[in-house]
Design an enzyme around this catalytic site. Structure first.
Site, PDB file in Angstrom:
ATOM      1  CG  HIS A  79      -3.782   3.286   2.179  1.00  0.00           C
ATOM      2  ND1 HIS A  79      -3.785   2.719   1.063  1.00  0.00           N
ATOM      3  CD2 HIS A  79      -3.557   1.848   2.736  1.00  0.00           C
ATOM      4  CE1 HIS A  79      -3.994   1.517   1.136  1.00  0.00           C
ATOM      5  NE2 HIS A  79      -3.913   1.328   2.724  1.00  0.00           N
TER       6      HIS A  79
ATOM      7  CB  CYS B 290      -1.114   0.063   1.106  1.00  0.00           C
ATOM      8  SG  CYS B 290      -2.201  -1.357   1.734  1.00  0.00           S
TER       9      CYS B 290
ATOM     10  CG  ASN C 158      -7.127  -1.078   0.858  1.00  0.00           C
ATOM     11  OD1 ASN C 158      -6.255  -0.881   0.587  1.00  0.00           O
ATOM     12  ND2 ASN C 158      -6.946  -1.830   2.410  1.00  0.00           N
TER      13      ASN C 158
HETATM   14  N1  ACO Z   1     -19.138  -9.378   7.943  1.00  0.00           N
HETATM   15  C1  ACO Z   1     -19.648  -9.477   9.200  1.00  0.00           C
HETATM   16  N2  ACO Z   1     -18.809  -9.609  10.121  1.00  0.00           N
HETATM   17  C2  ACO Z   1     -17.252 -10.192   9.866  1.00  0.00           C
HETATM   18  C3  ACO Z   1     -17.499  -9.929   8.466  1.00  0.00           C
HETATM   19  C4  ACO Z   1     -17.933  -9.583   7.892  1.00  0.00           C
HETATM   20  N3  ACO Z   1     -17.036  -8.960   6.731  1.00  0.00           N
HETATM   21  N4  ACO Z   1     -15.946  -9.510   9.102  1.00  0.00           N
HETATM   22  C5  ACO Z   1     -15.127 -10.340  10.275  1.00  0.00           C
HETATM   23  N5  ACO Z   1     -16.443 -10.287  10.593  1.00  0.00           N
HETATM   24  C6  ACO Z   1     -16.823 -11.095  12.195  1.00  0.00           C
HETATM   25  C7  ACO Z   1     -15.484 -11.661  12.563  1.00  0.00           C
HETATM   26  O1  ACO Z   1     -15.944 -13.465  12.615  1.00  0.00           O
HETATM   27  C8  ACO Z   1     -16.159 -11.613  13.750  1.00  0.00           C
HETATM   28  O2  ACO Z   1     -16.838 -12.430  14.751  1.00  0.00           O
HETATM   29  P1  ACO Z   1     -17.129 -13.204  16.164  1.00  0.00           P
HETATM   30  O3  ACO Z   1     -17.343 -12.258  16.841  1.00  0.00           O
HETATM   31  O4  ACO Z   1     -18.558 -14.189  15.893  1.00  0.00           O
HETATM   32  O5  ACO Z   1     -15.484 -14.602  16.031  1.00  0.00           O
HETATM   33  C9  ACO Z   1     -16.290 -10.186  14.590  1.00  0.00           C
HETATM   34  O6  ACO Z   1     -16.590  -9.954  12.847  1.00  0.00           O
HETATM   35  C10 ACO Z   1     -15.175  -9.470  14.847  1.00  0.00           C
HETATM   36  O7  ACO Z   1     -14.270  -9.470  13.945  1.00  0.00           O
HETATM   37  P2  ACO Z   1     -12.598  -8.439  14.000  1.00  0.00           P
HETATM   38  O8  ACO Z   1     -11.636  -9.352  12.763  1.00  0.00           O
HETATM   39  O9  ACO Z   1     -12.577  -9.163  15.394  1.00  0.00           O
HETATM   40  O10 ACO Z   1     -13.383  -7.434  14.009  1.00  0.00           O
HETATM   41  P3  ACO Z   1     -13.097  -5.499  14.260  1.00  0.00           P
HETATM   42  O11 ACO Z   1     -14.047  -5.185  14.745  1.00  0.00           O
HETATM   43  O12 ACO Z   1     -11.639  -6.401  14.227  1.00  0.00           O
HETATM   44  O13 ACO Z   1     -13.177  -5.167  12.628  1.00  0.00           O
HETATM   45  C11 ACO Z   1     -11.561  -4.910  10.864  1.00  0.00           C
HETATM   46  C12 ACO Z   1     -12.138  -5.871  11.504  1.00  0.00           C
HETATM   47  C13 ACO Z   1     -12.931  -3.714  10.062  1.00  0.00           C
HETATM   48  C14 ACO Z   1     -10.161  -5.074   9.893  1.00  0.00           C
HETATM   49  C15 ACO Z   1     -10.796  -4.123  11.732  1.00  0.00           C
HETATM   50  O14 ACO Z   1      -9.888  -4.837  12.422  1.00  0.00           O
HETATM   51  C16 ACO Z   1      -9.493  -2.948  11.771  1.00  0.00           C
HETATM   52  O15 ACO Z   1     -10.086  -2.257  10.598  1.00  0.00           O
HETATM   53  N6  ACO Z   1      -8.463  -3.418  10.356  1.00  0.00           N
HETATM   54  C17 ACO Z   1      -7.192  -2.283  10.334  1.00  0.00           C
HETATM   55  C18 ACO Z   1      -6.800  -3.139   9.194  1.00  0.00           C
HETATM   56  C19 ACO Z   1      -7.284  -2.994   7.489  1.00  0.00           C
HETATM   57  O16 ACO Z   1      -8.264  -1.533   7.590  1.00  0.00           O
HETATM   58  N7  ACO Z   1      -6.477  -3.139   6.880  1.00  0.00           N
HETATM   59  C20 ACO Z   1      -7.099  -2.802   5.188  1.00  0.00           C
HETATM   60  C21 ACO Z   1      -6.186  -3.183   4.742  1.00  0.00           C
HETATM   61  S1  ACO Z   1      -4.040  -3.768   5.150  1.00  0.00           S
HETATM   62  C22 ACO Z   1      -3.929  -1.956   4.694  1.00  0.00           C
HETATM   63  O17 ACO Z   1      -4.346  -1.422   3.396  1.00  0.00           O
HETATM   64  C23 ACO Z   1      -2.233  -1.315   5.668  1.00  0.00           C
END
Ligand code: ACO
Length: 320
Positions: free
Chosen positions: A247, A111, A277
């Site tokens: 980004h 990225c 993204n």
């Molecule tokens: N739809 C519905 N539920 C989902 C989805 C989805 N698409 N994806 C995950 N879940 C569920 C999981 O299974 C989990 O369920 P559980 O509690 O029953 O086990 C629950 O949602 C929570 O999952 P987490 O992974 O803990 O979700 P989190 O609140 O951390 O959100 C996210 C995920 C949005 C990716 C977050 O971690 C984040 O913002 N990370 C930043 C990283 C990012 O944005 N990366 C993008 C690419 S990297 C880059 O470009 C730098």
């Protein structure tokens, strides 16, 4: 002598895929995706390729700059999804443009690819090795996603953004970049199986895998630090920067960076709501959108910042 961005262009695939469309493929919902990430839809490539998107973005950037392809002496494409291992996406773009005077190669900084490309072009310019360059960030991430993994496939999109960069007296003021390979595993795509008959390998998992919370922690600490370093090196106050073009990974990351820098969210334009993204393409696509909306005026200061796989990060302060 420094580097000035004198033209921008971008290109997205035709096909729009909404969050509701994705809920027919994996167990997800518009509510989950939009509340957690800010993403509402993305474009996914069907006929388009990394090369075709790059080429169109490049043509638009050259037209915006009023520069002919023959004037280019360097083409750098930041991508982790080039269509081929060789020739590079940059060589494909060179051929498509007829940019016969350019040296062309790709870089892989995930990225941060566009930012590393911009900084590398700046080094070439300052060394007198180049006068007019094209920097592109381009991805067809849809090809490397696991479409059964709802935790990753909903986050990404495809597209390309380009900037024409020229040696001028004013432009890039200061930059910061870095890498932390120790933490690389939290955002990985391990690639192909080994076909060597002398080597026995397990089947390689060739799709994007991510520890979202680790990436989130990395982004909200490293990006504000990198921006602060750049501002400090330039002796510029955060309030004197018109826009911070980050980004487009996640709206919550962008809002957190704004809060940590004590800046109003209006200074942080977004495109992730309609693009998702797009890794290396996020920053140049957003820059092009902001430019085409007439939001940038000559002399304005802007910050560009990319961060992601590697882990890597890169930030520039520019005078427009
Ligand atoms: N739809 C519905 N539920 C989902 C989805 C989805 N698409 N994806 C995950 N879940 C569920 C999981 O299974 C989990 O369920 P559980 O509690 O029953 O086990 C629950 O949602 C929570 O999952 P987490 O992974 O803990 O979700 P989190 O609140 O951390 O959100 C996210 C995920 C949005 C990716 C977050 O971690 C984040 O913002 N990370 C930043 C990283 C990012 O944005 N990366 C993008 C690419 S990297 C880059 O470009 C730098």
């Amino acid at each position: 002598m420094t580097s000035r961005i004198i033209g921008t262009g971008s290109c997205l695939p035709e096909t729009v895929v909404t969050n509701d469309d994705l809920s027919a493929i994996v167990d997800t919902s518009d509510e989950w995706i939009s509340s957690r990430t800010g993403i509402r839809e993305r474009r996914l490539a069907k006929e388009e390729t990394t090369t075709s998107l790059s080429l169109e973005a490049a043509k638009r950037a050259l037209a915006d700059a009023g520069v002919s392809s023959k004037e280019l002496d360097l083409i750098v494409v930041g991508t982790l999804t080039g269509d081929y291992i060789t020739p590079s996406a940059a060589c494909e773009v060179q051929a498509g443009l007829g940019a016969v005077n350019a040296t062309a190669f790709d870089i892989n900084a995930a990225c941060s690819g566009f930012m590393f490309g911009l900084h590398m072009v700046n080094a070439y310019i300052r060394a007198g090795m180049c006068r007019t360059a094209l920097v592109i960030g381009a991805e067809t991430l849809s090809r490397i996603l696991d479409w059964s993994d709802r935790s990753t496939c909903v986050l990404f999109g495809d597209g390309a953004g380009a900037a024409v960069v020229q040696a001028q007296e004013r432009g890039l003021i200061a930059f910061d970049q870095g890498s932390d390979g120790e933490r690389g595993a939290c955002l990985a795509c391990r690639g192909r199986t080994n076909n060597n008959p002398l080597v026995q390998t397990d089947k390689t998992y060739g799709y994007v895998q991510m520890d979202g919370q680790e990436v989130y922690k990395f982004a909200v600490t490293t990006v504000p630090q990198s921006i602060r370093r750049v501002l400090e090196n330039a002796g510029t106050e955060a309030e004197d920067v018109s826009y911070y073009l980050l980004h487009q990974a996640n709206l919550r990351i962008i809002q957190s960076v704004a809060k940590r820098l004590k800046l109003e969210p209006e200074r942080f334009p977004v495109s992730l709501d309609h693009c998702g993204n797009i890794s290396a393409a996020s920053v140049p696509i957003l820059l092009d959108e902001v430019n085409r909306k007439g939001m940038l005026h000559r002399g304005d200061k802007i910050v560009l910042s990319g961060f992601g796989g590697g882990l890597t990060w890169g930030t520039s302060l520019l005078e427009w």
